[in-house]
Design an enzyme around this catalytic site. Structure first.
Site, mmCIF file in Angstrom:
data_model
loop_
_atom_site.group_PDB
_atom_site.id
_atom_site.type_symbol
_atom_site.label_atom_id
_atom_site.label_comp_id
_atom_site.label_asym_id
_atom_site.label_seq_id
_atom_site.Cartn_x
_atom_site.Cartn_y
_atom_site.Cartn_z
ATOM 1 N N GLU A 264 0.919 -1.188 -0.097
ATOM 2 C CA GLU A 264 -0.063 0.004 0.113
ATOM 3 C C GLU A 264 0.924 1.210 -0.003
ATOM 4 O O GLU A 264 1.802 1.402 0.662
ATOM 5 C CB GLU A 264 -1.011 -0.027 1.424
ATOM 6 N N LYS A 339 -9.973 0.668 -1.693
ATOM 7 C CA LYS A 339 -10.167 0.356 -0.172
ATOM 8 C C LYS A 339 -11.551 1.036 0.366
ATOM 9 O O LYS A 339 -11.810 2.124 0.119
ATOM 10 C CB LYS A 339 -8.882 1.358 0.461
ATOM 11 N N CYS A 373 -4.922 -3.188 3.150
ATOM 12 C CA CYS A 373 -4.790 -3.192 4.556
ATOM 13 C C CYS A 373 -5.947 -3.177 5.623
ATOM 14 O O CYS A 373 -6.572 -4.197 5.611
ATOM 15 C CB CYS A 373 -4.230 -1.606 4.785
#
Length: 506
Positions: A264, A339, A373
């Site tokens: 990321e 995300k 993440c």
């Protein structure tokens, strides 16, 4: 047991016919004249010799299994034994079929209780896998049904057998051998008074079956993953940074990896040139590089014949800032992922918003998913992807502290167990003293597996050295996931209580 010197599984020969006939008569005492004629056995052996096997004990027949290959779609759901055998001529057998249909299996009474029937079924399963057929099927008798026919319908009878409230020697045995009932067949076998002429259509699915394709390519089963544990360092411009990225892609492709996974925000070092701006302005300047970077990654994917997961980058869409990444396939196509859950820091410092796109991606190595993440800490997302057929979940991450890394690491490992998939995580290490809000990083890139006998006992396939720049290469076997799903010690996907809850995308 004391008299048994030798047990062997052999192909049936016509010379065995007289002994076979006597064994059938002894096995089917409730069904008069229930034996195959010599001409019929000869036809079976001529048409499909591999499908006709016997178990011999001390040289004498103790059991037998007979079968044919059929084009299963040509038969109606409510077919009869006469239909499936072509009026007992076996004209329905075709080498171009997709299912092995069992037409007979028996064990002589004096040898029952030795689990010899399991050997016959195991042989059929192995034959089905070897011939790359879709599965096995047969009509299973329910010989104890006549005792309950006045009280129970066939469906009620089968339900009680499955709950162990009624013992049925045939059906209990089939279910214990991984066959699943699919429907009830009426008037299936003429003269089967014990079953009241009913049968249960039982099927076994070959999890290794691959439908024949006209294309030259095929879905890979052993997939090699290349994880890039990226060192944060200053670069004078994007060309220099992409030179470093190409070095890693060259390295993992040199090991014939199928995927390269970047972390990321691996491109955060480019914000060093905008350190005079506010953090919110600096990351929006970084977002201006995203389109070009994706184009460069796509060219590298083609040049190095590898699928690249670009980690993540900032991107502006309709004046909103998103955290996104791209799958750059080696065939030149690209797809975007977002995300969905933005951390409090991303929202407060950068003004970032969460995306709305959640999907699996088809690749030449099967279906994959990508969660960036924080998203891996929300189990609903990966479960939805698992329901869509995901085999490998990729998690590019960025964590500054060891406790932040531990959240990602432990949640990622849980996702591998509960979704019966592989999970690969890759993060950045080092520090960027000249980039606000990106000062220091902590990471250990890893590949997780489910926890069962075919996998590492601790569920870790491979792990990088913490906080060191390196690549991590690991092979994962997709077929092991299919086997786990069907035959695992526990079956997390199959055993879900969907009668109590459901999970779906809006």
């Amino acid at each position: 047991m004391e008299d048994i010197d030798n047990i062997e599984l052999k192909y049936l020969n016509l010379e065995d016919y007289q002994e076979l006939k006597e064994a059938m008569i002894a096995s089917y005492t409730t069904m008069p004249d229930a034996f195959w004629r010599e001409g019929q056995i000869k036809k079976l052996i001529d048409k499909f010799p591999e499908g006709q096997v016997v178990i011999k004990i001390n040289g004498h027949i103790a059991g037998c299994a007979l079968s044919i290959i059929v084009d299963y779609n040509t038969f109606e759901d409510n077919h009869t034994y006469k239909d499936i055998t072509g009026d007992y001529t076996f004209s329905t057998h075709t080498n171009d079929g997709d299912v092995i249909y069992g037409i007979d299996v028996f064990i002589k009474p004096e040898y029952r209780g030795l689990r010899l029937g399991r050997r016959l079924y195991d042989y059929r399963k192995e034959l089905c896998e070897r011939l790359n057929l879709r599965g096995l099927a047969f009509g299973g008798r329910i010989p104890n049904y006549h005792k309950y026919a006045d009280k129970l319908s066939p469906k009620e009878y089968i339900d009680k057998v499955r709950r162990k409230e009624i013992h049925d020697p045939v059906l209990n045995f089939q279910i214990s051998n991984d066959f699943h009932p699919t429907r009830i067949l009426k008037n299936y076998l003429e003269g089967d008074a014990s079953s009241k002429d009913y049968a249960v259509l039982l099927e076994w699915d070959n999890i290794y079956y691959e439908k024949k394709s006209k294309k030259a390519t095929a879905i890979k089963k052993i997939v090699r993953l290349g994880l890039v544990q990226w060192q944060m360092r200053l670069y004078k411009d994007m060309d220099e940074m992409m030179q470093q990225a190409e070095f890693f892609i060259d390295s993992v492709s040199g090991y014939r990896s199928d995927f390269a996974l970047f972390p990321e925000f691996f491109n955060a070092p480019l914000m060093a040139g905008t350190n005079h701006l506010s953090t919110a302005e600096a990351i929006r300047e970084l977002a201006k590089h995203t389109e070009e970077m994706v184009q460069r990654f796509s060219k590298l994917a083609i040049s190095y014949n590898i699928n690249i997961i670009t980690g993540s980058m900032p991107e502006m869409v309709d004046n909103k800032l998103y955290n996104v990444g791209y799958l750059c396939r080696r065939d030149g196509s690209t797809e975007r992922f977002e995300k969905l859950h933005i951390t409090p820091d991303e929202a407060k410092v950068w003004g970032m918003v969460g995306g709305k796109k959640l999907q699996t991606f088809d690749t030449d190595c099967g279906k994959i998913g990508v969660l960036i993440c924080y998203d891996v800490e929300f189990p609903e997302l990966s479960r939805i992807l698992a329901d869509e057929g995901m085999d490998i979940l990729f998690v590019p991450f960025l964590t500054d502290t060891q406790n932040g890394f531990s959240r990602v690491r432990h949640c990622a490992q849980a996702r591998a167990i509960e979704n019966e998939c592989y999970v690969a995580i890759a993060g950045s290490v080092g520090n960027l003293p000249n980039v606000e809000n990106m000062d220091i990083q902590y990471a250990q890139s890893m590949v997780f597996t489910p926890c069962d006998f075919a996998f590492p006992t601790n569920g870790i396939k491979a792990e990088a050295t913490p906080n060191a720049e390196m690549i991590l290469i690991a092979d994962v076997d997709i077929d092991l996931l299919r086997e786990l799903n069907q035959f695992g010690s526990v079956r997390n996907l199959k055993d879900r209580r969907t009668d109590l809850f459901e999970l779906k995308k809006k």
